[in-house]
Design a protein around this motif. Structure first.
Motif, PDB file in Angstrom:
ATOM      1  N   ASP A 140      -1.059  -0.840   1.658  1.00 54.37           N
ATOM      2  CA  ASP A 140      -2.033  -1.919   1.831  1.00 54.37           C
ATOM      3  C   ASP A 140      -3.445  -1.343   1.813  1.00 54.37           C
ATOM      4  O   ASP A 140      -3.720  -0.363   2.498  1.00 54.37           O
ATOM      5  CB  ASP A 140      -1.767  -2.640   3.163  1.00 54.37           C
ATOM      6  CG  ASP A 140      -2.755  -3.756   3.432  1.00 54.37           C
ATOM      7  OD1 ASP A 140      -3.074  -4.503   2.480  1.00 54.37           O
ATOM      8  OD2 ASP A 140      -3.212  -3.880   4.576  1.00 54.37           O
ATOM      9  N   LYS A 141      -4.313  -1.938   1.022  1.00 52.11           N
ATOM     10  CA  LYS A 141      -5.710  -1.489   0.938  1.00 52.11           C
ATOM     11  C   LYS A 141      -5.748   0.017   0.696  1.00 52.11           C
ATOM     12  O   LYS A 141      -6.234   0.791   1.517  1.00 52.11           O
ATOM     13  CB  LYS A 141      -6.484  -1.887   2.197  1.00 52.11           C
ATOM     14  CG  LYS A 141      -6.537  -3.400   2.369  1.00 52.11           C
ATOM     15  CD  LYS A 141      -6.988  -3.811   3.745  1.00 52.11           C
ATOM     16  CE  LYS A 141      -6.953  -5.332   3.870  1.00 52.11           C
ATOM     17  NZ  LYS A 141      -5.588  -5.891   3.752  1.00 52.11           N
ATOM     18  N   LEU A 142      -5.251   0.400  -0.446  1.00 52.23           N
ATOM     19  CA  LEU A 142      -5.011   1.794  -0.816  1.00 52.23           C
ATOM     20  C   LEU A 142      -6.111   2.721  -0.299  1.00 52.23           C
ATOM     21  O   LEU A 142      -7.277   2.587  -0.661  1.00 52.23           O
ATOM     22  CB  LEU A 142      -4.908   1.902  -2.338  1.00 52.23           C
ATOM     23  CG  LEU A 142      -4.225   3.156  -2.869  1.00 52.23           C
ATOM     24  CD1 LEU A 142      -2.723   3.095  -2.595  1.00 52.23           C
ATOM     25  CD2 LEU A 142      -4.469   3.304  -4.352  1.00 52.23           C
ATOM     26  N   HIS A 143      -5.728   3.656   0.563  1.00 51.68           N
ATOM     27  CA  HIS A 143      -6.709   4.562   1.176  1.00 51.68           C
ATOM     28  C   HIS A 143      -6.333   6.009   0.868  1.00 51.68           C
ATOM     29  O   HIS A 143      -5.335   6.294   0.175  1.00 51.68           O
ATOM     30  CB  HIS A 143      -6.817   4.309   2.680  1.00 51.68           C
ATOM     31  CG  HIS A 143      -5.522   4.393   3.430  1.00 51.68           C
ATOM     32  ND1 HIS A 143      -4.789   5.555   3.531  1.00 51.68           N
ATOM     33  CD2 HIS A 143      -4.825   3.456   4.133  1.00 51.68           C
ATOM     34  CE1 HIS A 143      -3.712   5.346   4.260  1.00 51.68           C
ATOM     35  NE2 HIS A 143      -3.694   4.084   4.627  1.00 51.68           N
ATOM     36  N   ASN A 144      -7.134   6.931   1.393  1.00 51.05           N
ATOM     37  CA  ASN A 144      -6.946   8.337   1.035  1.00 51.05           C
ATOM     38  C   ASN A 144      -5.639   8.922   1.542  1.00 51.05           C
ATOM     39  O   ASN A 144      -5.111   9.865   0.958  1.00 51.05           O
ATOM     40  CB  ASN A 144      -8.134   9.164   1.522  1.00 51.05           C
ATOM     41  CG  ASN A 144      -9.347   8.971   0.623  1.00 51.05           C
ATOM     42  OD1 ASN A 144      -9.354   8.102  -0.246  1.00 51.05           O
ATOM     43  ND2 ASN A 144     -10.367   9.791   0.799  1.00 51.05           N
ATOM     44  N   GLY A 145      -5.111   8.407   2.649  1.00 52.87           N
ATOM     45  CA  GLY A 145      -3.789   8.833   3.104  1.00 52.87           C
ATOM     46  C   GLY A 145      -2.732   8.490   2.069  1.00 52.87           C
ATOM     47  O   GLY A 145      -1.835   9.293   1.768  1.00 52.87           O
ATOM     48  N   HIS A 146      -2.820   7.274   1.525  1.00 51.10           N
ATOM     49  CA  HIS A 146      -1.906   6.871   0.450  1.00 51.10           C
ATOM     50  C   HIS A 146      -2.082   7.763  -0.774  1.00 51.10           C
ATOM     51  O   HIS A 146      -1.109   8.135  -1.443  1.00 51.10           O
ATOM     52  CB  HIS A 146      -2.183   5.416   0.018  1.00 51.10           C
ATOM     53  CG  HIS A 146      -1.916   4.409   1.076  1.00 51.10           C
ATOM     54  ND1 HIS A 146      -2.724   3.309   1.280  1.00 51.10           N
ATOM     55  CD2 HIS A 146      -0.930   4.309   2.005  1.00 51.10           C
ATOM     56  CE1 HIS A 146      -2.247   2.584   2.270  1.00 51.10           C
ATOM     57  NE2 HIS A 146      -1.166   3.169   2.730  1.00 51.10           N
ATOM     58  N   LYS A 147      -3.332   8.090  -1.078  1.00 51.89           N
ATOM     59  CA  LYS A 147      -3.602   8.890  -2.283  1.00 51.89           C
ATOM     60  C   LYS A 147      -3.005  10.289  -2.174  1.00 51.89           C
ATOM     61  O   LYS A 147      -2.543  10.851  -3.169  1.00 51.89           O
ATOM     62  CB  LYS A 147      -5.111   8.962  -2.524  1.00 51.89           C
ATOM     63  CG  LYS A 147      -5.720   7.638  -2.948  1.00 51.89           C
ATOM     64  CD  LYS A 147      -7.222   7.748  -3.125  1.00 51.89           C
ATOM     65  CE  LYS A 147      -7.831   6.410  -3.482  1.00 51.89           C
ATOM     66  NZ  LYS A 147      -9.291   6.473  -3.634  1.00 51.89           N
ATOM     67  N   ILE A 148      -3.016  10.850  -0.963  1.00 53.04           N
ATOM     68  CA  ILE A 148      -2.373  12.150  -0.762  1.00 53.04           C
ATOM     69  C   ILE A 148      -0.879  12.034  -1.050  1.00 53.04           C
ATOM     70  O   ILE A 148      -0.296  12.850  -1.779  1.00 53.04           O
ATOM     71  CB  ILE A 148      -2.609  12.663   0.671  1.00 53.04           C
ATOM     72  CG1 ILE A 148      -4.094  13.000   0.873  1.00 53.04           C
ATOM     73  CG2 ILE A 148      -1.748  13.898   0.963  1.00 53.04           C
ATOM     74  CD1 ILE A 148      -4.456  13.367   2.311  1.00 53.04           C
TER      75      ILE A 148
END
Length: 502
Positions: A140-148
């Motif tokens: 949800d609301k793609l953030h840097n944790g997701h990007k890692i």
């Protein structure tokens, strides 16, 4: 400032510093391309994934994973408006322009000065690759944790990545799950990111309704990438695969990225979508649309919220800001008074037992009838709603004549009765249903079953959020609630000022 840009870095150890340095040159997406010896590519990128995404917050940064190849053009989903590079690329600066597939005609070339002499150190971690890699999450609301997480999966895949995006019942345990983006939107964001960082892999991004998704039946999968808090899920997935006669998946776990910029003590210490959703409270989720069916002034805010949601406390805070208040529940009670038409109509419809010896409507007896029977509740609504909204409109007009510029019309049935169509904006107040039930039991001395009936008879949080311009949640501390109100009021004043000038 360009909408999107790409930064070429000759030495991976400079990446973070240069990434920070160009933050004021790019508005939306910054791509980073590292020039790395092919023999060291995976090891260095593995390190830089964590380094860059853990530190770069100013914009949407995307580290390109494909090894440097001057014969193949770099493909990006967003057109590049500025090309930035360190001094090592200066002699080949013009060639950089022709190495990018999606580029604007008026693209800028800019050297980024950096005199530091640093050398990339190899990570001790060896990067093992697999043809078929899987991972899952809410995203949800793609953030840097997701990007890692996504980047580590794509880095380890040589052919295919499967991503399960949680849907339906899997999201309802999340904080403020009602503000989670639709699954189609989340899938699109994941796919957009993955095809940007490595367009050469195959991607299968699908909604999942349980923990397992495709991992329980796809024999091709070899590796699952998880965060340290979801590693137990990987264990369960392997148990299910064993039951189904499939090979066990290797598991690669990443550490949780820490949130460096917590805005309050209520927020989580890790980078999380929950923090992002909490930061939406008191902000404009949907721009208000002109309502030609009502006068321009006074400006009417419809305030929705279920029973025991804390709606009244929000109303009081808005009153202190200078808004006039109309409480539709109080209007309804006033219309119940002996001698008024609604009083006798209710008695005729629901029987003499709902009237006390003093001629008042016994709201507890009436509630026990209507909140346990949807047909009876609808019958009551059809009697009460038209009378209440007409009286509310009369009072709004009178308050405007008294000089009030902003009127808040509070009503528990605001959404179900569609009274927000008589307002310029709709603001909604939500708390978890379990908390509303608990508060109702304590406040009204109800049994748990009685409280559940009251809460379940009203519009759900999701119904209200789906049509609201602004959402509040007084679930946390007094200060946190007040911050939401302050934010919303400030935004409203700016909006009304612009509205006056039109």
């Amino acid at each position: 400032m360009a909408n999107n840009g790409i930064l070429f870095v000759s030495n991976a150890a400079k990446a973070l510093k240069l990434c920070t340095k160009v933050s004021n040159m790019v508005k939306n997406v910054l791509y980073i391309k590292l020039n790395i010896d092919p023999e060291c590519t995976l090891s260095i990128i593995n390190k830089q994934i964590v380094n860059i995404y853990s530190k770069c917050w100013a914009y949407d940064v995307r580290l390109l994973l494909k090894p440097w190849d001057t014969l193949t053009k770099i493909k990006t989903n967003n057109p590049i408006g500025i090309i930035m590079f360190d001094k090592e690329f200066l002699k080949d600066a013009d060639k950089l322009k022709y190495s990018i597939d999606n580029i604007k005609n008026d693209v800028l070339l800019k050297q980024i000065d950096d005199e530091s002499t640093v050398h990339a150190s190899l990570s001790n971690e060896k990067v093992k690759t697999y043809e078929y890699v899987a991972l899952g999450g809410t995203f949800d609301k793609l953030h840097n944790g997701h990007k890692i997480l996504l980047s580590q999966a794509a880095l380890r895949a040589t052919k295919h990545v499967t991503v399960g995006v949680t849907d339906v019942n899997m999201i309802q345990s999340k904080i403020l799950w009602e503000l989670i983006e639709p699954v189609e939107q989340r899938i699109k964001a994941v796919l957009d990111f993955l095809t940007d960082i490595n367009p050469d892999l195959e991607y299968n991004v699908v909604p999942i309704q349980d923990l397992y998704g495709p991992t329980k039946h796809d024999p091709r999968l070899q590796l699952i990438v998880v965060s340290e808090e979801t590693i137990r899920g990987a264990v369960k997935i392997n148990e299910k695969r064993k039951e189904n006669g499939l090979e066990q998946l290797d598991v690669y776990s990443i550490e949780l990225a820490e949130e460096e910029y917590k805005l309050s003590s209520e927020e989580e210490t890790k980078i999380s979508s929950s923090n992002k959703r909490m930061r939406l409270l008191g902000t404009v989720l949907r721009e208000p649309q002109p309502n030609p069916n009502i006068p321009d002034w006074p400006y009417v805010i419809g305030l929705a919220g279920g029973i025991a949601s804390g709606k009244s406390s929000i109303t009081e805070k808005l009153k202190l800001k200078g808004a006039a208040i109309i409480n539709c529940d109080i209007i309804a009670h006033e219309l119940y008074k002996p001698g008024l038409p609604l009083n006798s109509t209710i008695a005729e419809t629901f029987g003499p037992d709902v009237i006390t010896n003093d001629g008042e409507v016994d709201r507890r007896i009436l509630g026990s009838i209507v909140f346990s029977d949807k047909e009876q509740l609808e019958k009551l609504n059809q009697l009460v709603w038209p009378a209440v909204i007409e009286e509310a409109k009369r009072r709004i007009k009178a308050l405007g004549e008294q000089g009030y510029k902003i009127v808040v019309m509070e009503a528990a049935v605001m959404v179900r009765a569609k009274w927000y169509t008589h307002c310029h904006q709709l603001w909604a107040v939500i708390i978890p249903p379990s908390e509303a039930i608990k508060r109702l039991q304590e406040r009204n001395n109800m049994t748990e079953e009685e409280a559940k009936q009251r809460v379940n008879a009203q519009p759900s949080n999701k119904e209200q959020v789906d049509v609201a311009n602004v959402v509040f949640s007084p679930f946390w501390s007094y200060e946190y609630t007040q911050n939401q109100i302050d934010r919303a009021w400030e935004n409203l004043q700016l909006y009304l000022e612009k509205r006056k000038r039109k």
